[in-house]
Design an enzyme around this catalytic site. Sequence first.
Site, PDB file in Angstrom:
ATOM      1  N   ASP A   1       4.521 -19.121 -28.344  1.00 28.89           N
ATOM      2  CA  ASP A   1       4.412 -20.142 -27.097  1.00 28.89           C
ATOM      3  C   ASP A   1       3.458 -19.873 -26.263  1.00 28.89           C
ATOM      4  O   ASP A   1       3.426 -18.761 -25.569  1.00 28.89           O
ATOM      5  CB  ASP A   1       5.876 -20.315 -26.687  1.00 28.89           C
ATOM      6  CG  ASP A   1       6.230 -21.401 -25.683  1.00 28.89           C
ATOM      7  OD1 ASP A   1       5.724 -22.702 -26.021  1.00 28.89           O
ATOM      8  OD2 ASP A   1       6.152 -21.513 -24.565  1.00 28.89           O
TER       9      ASP A   1
ATOM     10  N   GLU B   1       0.589 -21.125 -30.757  1.00 32.64           N
ATOM     11  CA  GLU B   1       0.568 -22.391 -30.159  1.00 32.64           C
ATOM     12  C   GLU B   1      -0.003 -22.713 -28.967  1.00 32.64           C
ATOM     13  O   GLU B   1       0.342 -22.440 -27.797  1.00 32.64           O
ATOM     14  CB  GLU B   1       2.033 -22.602 -29.937  1.00 32.64           C
ATOM     15  CG  GLU B   1       2.432 -24.236 -29.485  1.00 32.64           C
ATOM     16  CD  GLU B   1       2.640 -24.307 -28.079  1.00 32.64           C
ATOM     17  OE1 GLU B   1       2.751 -25.301 -27.523  1.00 32.64           O
ATOM     18  OE2 GLU B   1       2.753 -23.201 -27.378  1.00 32.64           O
TER      19      GLU B   1
END
Length: 667
Positions: free
Chosen positions: A387, A416
């Site tokens: 993330d 990501e």
Amino acid sequence: MGRIPVVDVSPVVDAGRWPAKAVVGEAVPIRATVFREGHDAVAATAVLVGPDGRDRARTRMVDIAPGLDRFEGRLVPDSLGLWGFRVEGWSDPYATWAHDATIKVEAGIDVELMLTEGALLLERAARRTGREKPPAEAAEVLLAAVTALRDTGRPPQARLAAALSDEVRAVLDEHPLRDLVTPSPVYPLQVDRELALAGAWYEMFPRSAGAVRDPDTGEWTSGTLRTAALELPRIAGLGFDIVYLTPVHPIGTTYRKGRNNSLTALPGDPGSPYAIGSPDGGHDAIDPALGTFEDFDAFVATARGLGLEVALDLALQASPDHPWVTEHPEWFTTRADGTIAYAENPPKKYQDIYPLNFDNDPEGIYQEIRRVLQVWIDHGVTAFRVDNPHTKPLTFWERLLADVRATHPEVIFLSEAFTKPAMMLNLARIGFHQSYTYFTWRNSKTELEEYLREVSGEQGSWMRPNFWPTTHDILPPYLQHGGIAGFAVRAVLAALGSPSWGVYSGYELVENVPRPGVEEQIDNEKYEYKPRDWALADDLGIALLIGRLNEIRRQHPALRQLRDLTVHPTSDDALLCFSRSLDAEDSPTGRPDTIIVVVNLDPFQAREGLVYLDLAALGLPRPGSAPTGLFVAHDVLSDETYAWGSTVYVRLDPAVRCAHVVQVDPA
């Protein structure tokens, strides 16, 4: 520079500072510009260097741009590890002689001299020693040509023809006579397992699977890892390779967010799983509402039994209640008023999340994160979706990814990072196996054509794209308004436009209602439980389409590789056409494999027009195919068969079908 210049070698990342990427069994195109002074012929050889530093394979490169001295050859690594490759440029005395002798003998100039020089040349080629010594049968072919060249009782043209025969050329293609061999540097090539390049991901919030709401009190009971495991047969049945879990760690209560990112959480609101940490533990713990490590191990075992691998979200941040906050306050940023800075992406504020500060104790943070990763690797996690990696230092990732790769080369990291191109590209260069992309926001024919070319071109040597139509955070306008057809279009583009793709749980149900003013769903699952009635998916047809797309991907190796994508022109601005193709020698099946995809990008109405196919890019005509250029086009989505040629009329009605997915067979 060397005697025979070898320049512009690819795939090379920043002059070899970081390795280019490949997977086991992938045919990697090696290219270079090779030239020399004057008019003598030059050629090139691509050499594959194993992790042990020994030459493992070599192939003669072919001129792919006549007049521009650009050569290409393909090399296939067969195991994991840090490999290398180099390009050897060399002078080709046989090609030089063949060119000059053909002209002079036909013109009657220096005939005997040219034939004598040819005999000496081929004799030298036949009697080589050492590594380049030809096999006995090859040497016999060359010596027979020498005899013919020296046979003055035969016409000069016949003597020359014997030295230019297909048999002689084949021997010297396989065992060339190389003069002035000049090697390039050895460039690094990181070879991973196939799933690092090609795979289908399915994202789920385990707490939603099996969550139950009391109809009288309105109170929720969380789903668990055990109830989430009940979803795995359905996910495996759709053909996915990886089930990806959002964070499973304890969630903080301080500044806990309510539904739809509300600043006020109501009793029973579970909070965001990205607000990691509570008195129950941090990144190395499991939320008690989800279960225990025993439950997690059972989930992993069930997944593996169904052919699924388990990926976990790695979100390097903490809630105010995380043990790190009290044990290591130096790992965070303290503001002038003494408070710890929370995460912001103006105008968004994330009061429930504290970002890490890597400047105060970088070694301490590194050792802790490496320890946390090992906990989950030891419990069977083989992939991490990271993330927001772009908010952490590149030096941190470079070290961490190299460390994990050295001890656990099977583990895959997906970046990501929806951010600026320089950061996205360099995250990929320093070691991330895969990357999220801008695909989610590429909608028009022109945008998609340009983007498909970009990610499958030179950039694909380091940034393996993973196409996601939506995520739990992102619901783009195209899907807000496109309805079922829009979801079908984006599924086809994602699944067939990239060897790796993924969907967020609920895609099968066409969840497309946005939260006003933002590109995300209303009632976002990040802030609440969201159990689903999967029986409804059967009526919408998206689940059936997803399953069929994943089945097609498994059946066709051309769709599991990134390179060799061709965009074909069309006459309509809503019709997009591209193909992926593998030659027989590059295909794991030993057979050529070509897939043509034609998509109607307009989810509201039928579109029709002409598709102008580049037959050469499709590997046509093939041996045994019709000389007319016609071929059998079998639509593997509809199971219909057509006779196609270089110009094809198509009509696609999104209410019936949004795409042709055509397997090419010679007519």
